[in-house]
Design a protein around this motif. Structure first.
Motif, PDB file in Angstrom:
ATOM      1  N   ALA A  65       1.052  -1.144   0.025  1.00  0.00           N
ATOM      2  CA  ALA A  65       0.047   0.007  -0.050  1.00  0.00           C
ATOM      3  C   ALA A  65       0.812   1.110   0.013  1.00  0.00           C
ATOM      4  O   ALA A  65       1.992   1.158   0.687  1.00  0.00           O
ATOM      5  CB  ALA A  65      -0.950  -0.006   1.312  1.00  0.00           C
ATOM      6  N   GLU A  91      -3.052   3.514   0.536  1.00  0.00           N
ATOM      7  CA  GLU A  91      -3.537   3.338   1.815  1.00  0.00           C
ATOM      8  C   GLU A  91      -4.582   3.839   2.352  1.00  0.00           C
ATOM      9  O   GLU A  91      -4.966   5.239   2.238  1.00  0.00           O
ATOM     10  CB  GLU A  91      -2.192   3.729   2.744  1.00  0.00           C
ATOM     11  N   HIS A 115       3.627  -4.779   6.227  1.00  0.00           N
ATOM     12  CA  HIS A 115       3.520  -3.945   4.902  1.00  0.00           C
ATOM     13  C   HIS A 115       4.723  -3.599   4.375  1.00  0.00           C
ATOM     14  O   HIS A 115       5.791  -3.242   4.921  1.00  0.00           O
ATOM     15  CB  HIS A 115       2.849  -2.414   5.606  1.00  0.00           C
TER      16      HIS A 115
END
Length: 206
Positions: A65, A91, A115
């Motif tokens: 993201a 995001e 992430h």
């Protein structure tokens, strides 16, 4: 063959997100919008997570993201330039969220969400550190897309010394021939298997 006996196994679930897997996702890297195999891949991925949880295996959900302005995206290659052009996996957006039924179980203490911003699940994440802490030596890897995050992560893992198994039926690429070609090349550095066979082997220690 008992190369995995006494070696702890973990599952890496890669990019099971709406933008890469849902029919309304914008990347179309994971699978074409009208691909009839979509439900089979999702079903296999859900089964993999379900069995891993029953076995008590560590599960690492690796998601990608970016900031809305993509300031954190290094656009040094086509795949990342296209991501920014499409406005994908931002995001906080629906597209960056986990696909229904493939989200982490936050109630489990050995389930992790990492992430990252590149194609290998190891780059920019504490994945290697966490695997070492848990004593993991064997990885079952699956996700979308086969020729991108799955292959890059598998190659990185093999170079680090992990035994790698690819759960092929829980992987997908936009084009079937690309998916199959990636599996063929990965067979040199990993065992290419199915979800059911990979989980059965992990349970028996084979």
């Amino acid at each position: 063959m008992d190369r995995h006996r006494d070696v702890r196994t973990a599952v890496l679930a890669l990019h099971y997100q709406n933008d890469t897997l849902h029919p309304d996702g914008v990347i179309r890297v994971g699978m074409n919008a009208d691909d009839s195999a979509r439900n089979d891949v999702i079903s296999s991925a859900r089964r993999m997570l379900h069995v891993a949880r029953k076995m008590g295996l560590p599960i690492f959900h690796i998601r990608i993201a970016f900031r809305e302005d993509f300031a954190d995206l290094v656009q040094n290659c086509r795949i990342f330039r296209e991501t920014a052009k499409l406005g994908a996996v931002v995001e906080g957006s629906w597209g960056a969220q986990f696909h229904e039924g493939l989200a982490p179980d936050n109630a489990r203490k050995n389930e992790y969400v990492l992430h990252h911003l590149r194609t290998s699940g190891f780059i920019g994440t504490p994945l290697e550190l966490l695997l070492a802490k848990l004593g993991v030596g064997h990885l079952i890897i699956a996700g979308v897309a086969t020729h991108s995050v799955v292959e890059m992560t598998a190659r990185h893992a093999a170079d680090l010394g992990y035994h790698v198994t690819i759960a092929a039926d829980a992987c997908a690429a936009a084009e079937r021939e690309v998916h199959l070609a990636s599996l063929r090349t990965m067979s040199l550095i990993a065992e290419v298997s199915t979800v059911d066979a990979a989980m059965a082997a992990a349970e028996s220690g084979e």
